[in-house]
Design an enzyme around this catalytic site. Structure first.
Site, PDB file in Angstrom:
ATOM      1  N   LEU A  18       0.831  -1.211   0.000  1.00  0.00           N
ATOM      2  CA  LEU A  18       0.000   0.000   0.000  1.00  0.00           C
ATOM      3  C   LEU A  18       0.861   1.254   0.000  1.00  0.00           C
ATOM      4  CD1 LEU A  18      -3.023  -0.992   2.258  1.00  0.00           C
ATOM      5  CD2 LEU A  18      -2.410  -1.671  -0.052  1.00  0.00           C
ATOM      6  N   LEU A  55       9.956   0.582  13.652  1.00  0.00           N
ATOM      7  CA  LEU A  55       8.935   1.096  14.582  1.00  0.00           C
ATOM      8  C   LEU A  55       9.197   0.701  16.035  1.00  0.00           C
ATOM      9  CD1 LEU A  55       5.844   0.125  12.420  1.00  0.00           C
ATOM     10  CD2 LEU A  55       6.275   2.442  13.263  1.00  0.00           C
ATOM     11  N   GLY A  76       4.155  -1.505   9.856  1.00  0.00           N
ATOM     12  CA  GLY A  76       3.775  -2.501  10.863  1.00  0.00           C
ATOM     13  C   GLY A  76       3.439  -3.828  10.230  1.00  0.00           C
ATOM     14  N   SER A 114      -7.916  -1.816  10.355  1.00  0.00           N
ATOM     15  CA  SER A 114      -8.259  -2.978   9.535  1.00  0.00           C
ATOM     16  C   SER A 114      -9.669  -3.492   9.773  1.00  0.00           C
ATOM     17  CB  SER A 114      -7.239  -4.081   9.831  1.00  0.00           C
ATOM     18  OG  SER A 114      -7.643  -5.298   9.277  1.00  0.00           O
ATOM     19  N   HIS A 116     -10.099  -6.313  10.442  1.00  0.00           N
ATOM     20  CA  HIS A 116      -9.975  -7.351  11.470  1.00  0.00           C
ATOM     21  C   HIS A 116     -10.203  -6.821  12.893  1.00  0.00           C
ATOM     22  CE1 HIS A 116      -9.293 -10.161   8.345  1.00  0.00           C
ATOM     23  NE2 HIS A 116      -8.392  -9.340   7.817  1.00  0.00           N
ATOM     24  N   TYR A 139      -3.593  -9.918  15.252  1.00  0.00           N
ATOM     25  CA  TYR A 139      -3.442  -8.745  14.392  1.00  0.00           C
ATOM     26  C   TYR A 139      -4.619  -7.768  14.587  1.00  0.00           C
ATOM     27  CZ  TYR A 139      -3.746  -6.359   9.829  1.00  0.00           C
ATOM     28  OH  TYR A 139      -3.868  -5.433   8.825  1.00  0.00           O
ATOM     29  N   LYS A 143      -4.875  -3.817  16.161  1.00  0.00           N
ATOM     30  CA  LYS A 143      -5.476  -2.673  15.468  1.00  0.00           C
ATOM     31  C   LYS A 143      -6.521  -2.003  16.378  1.00  0.00           C
ATOM     32  CE  LYS A 143      -3.253  -3.045  11.504  1.00  0.00           C
ATOM     33  NZ  LYS A 143      -2.420  -1.996  10.924  1.00  0.00           N
ATOM     34  N   SER A 168     -10.166  -4.992   2.001  1.00  0.00           N
ATOM     35  CA  SER A 168      -9.208  -5.781   1.181  1.00  0.00           C
ATOM     36  C   SER A 168      -8.667  -4.906   0.063  1.00  0.00           C
ATOM     37  CB  SER A 168      -9.892  -7.014   0.583  1.00  0.00           C
ATOM     38  OG  SER A 168     -10.518  -7.774   1.594  1.00  0.00           O
ATOM     39  N   ARG A 177     -15.388 -13.211  -1.163  1.00  0.00           N
ATOM     40  CA  ARG A 177     -15.424 -12.223  -0.077  1.00  0.00           C
ATOM     41  C   ARG A 177     -15.020 -10.845  -0.590  1.00  0.00           C
ATOM     42  NH1 ARG A 177     -11.035 -10.915   3.229  1.00  0.00           N
ATOM     43  NH2 ARG A 177     -11.621  -9.725   5.081  1.00  0.00           N
TER      44      ARG A 177
END
Ligand code: 15L
Length: 269
Positions: A18, A55, A76, A114, A116, A139, A143, A168, A177
């Protein structure tokens, strides 16, 4: 007077998928773009400045955030991992980054939260950003910590944040999905620029999803950000159905927002 709202931007995770997608657009929207990653980076655009940093080092984060006014944090751990990886990159790392921001008077952070954080919501539930979190993994848990940290640094230290719950983000949807969860690269760029240009964000949570017909989220509490996604995963449906057939509604891929993150066991077992 600068023609940009923020003239000096730091992009973390610039070597990641990204980060790579954002470099050009960000470099066009500021005077100085400091790019950082723990991996080696090569300068590509004239106003880029490279600073390799980890980080998990508090000193490195203080150094990295000097003379910057806005951070786009894509760094991260970006998938499920061992507790120690997630702890160092996403929990300790996020804290170190915000301490750097506080000590160096940074005004705004935009960061990759995220899906998640809310991965256990069933697919049948369209959620907004005020529903309680339901993390689906180490994970996802990290977040959720990041979002709480962002709220705390706004309430206590006036650092604004947009927590972007990226679903996504891929070149194109690859499975059933993704028809609901896809965020195109162009929409990612539109979203991040909207977050940068928005006059006031305080701490906002926004879902990073394209304009998919079967979207699972409602950005009604982030209208002030004026994010207008243009792409739609639906145009890939025929291709995916041809490749994978029809998916059973009890398949863990599509029972929850989080997909296989929600159905898989503990990473460290
Ligand atoms: C994420 O948060 C990950 O960064 C990405 O790799 C994908 O797994 C995505 O979620 C997703 O669930 O599709």
């Amino acid at each position: 007077m600068s023609k940009h709202k923020f003239s000096k931007i730091l992009l973390t995770g610039a070597a990641g998928a990204l980060g790579e997608q954002l470099r050009k657009t960000l470099s066009q929207n500021c005077n100085l773009l400091r790019i950082s990653d723990k991996e080696k980076l090569v300068k590509k655009f004239e106003n880029e400045e490279v600073n390799q940093a980890d980080l998990s080092s508090p000193e490195a984060m203080i150094d990295l955030t000097k003379n910057i006014d806005c951070v786009v944090h894509m760094g991260g751990q970006s998938v499920e991992g061992s507790w120690s990886n997630v702890l160092n990159s996403n929990i300790i790392g996020m804290y170190n980054l915000y301490e750097g921001c506080r000590k160096n008077n940074i005004k705004r952070v935009i960061w990759a939260s995220s899906v998640h954080t809310v991965g256990f919501y069933p697919r049948s539930e369209v959620i907004d950003s005020k529903v309680p979190t339901r993390p689906d993994s180490n994970y996802g848990l990290s977040k959720v910590f990041g979002e709480s940290l962002a709220q705390y640094y706004w309430d206590k230290y006036n650092i604004e944040t947009v927590s972007v719950r990226i679903y996504s983000c891929l070149e194109e949807p690859k499975d059933h999905r993704h028809l609901s969860t896809w965020l195109s690269y162009d929409d990612l760029r539109r979203l991040i620029i909207s977050c940068i240009n928005c006059p006031n964000v305080q701490h906002s949570i926004i879902f990073g999803v394209s304009n998919n017909d079967s979207i699972l989220t409602d950005n009604k509490y982030a209208k002030h950000i004026s994010y207008k996604p243009k792409d739609n995963g639906e145009s890939f449906r025929a291709l995916i159905e041809k490749k994978d057939g029809f998916v059973d509604s009890t398949d863990p891929l599509v029972t929850t927002h989080g997909g296989y993150f929600a159905s898989s066991g503990h990473f460290d077992d």
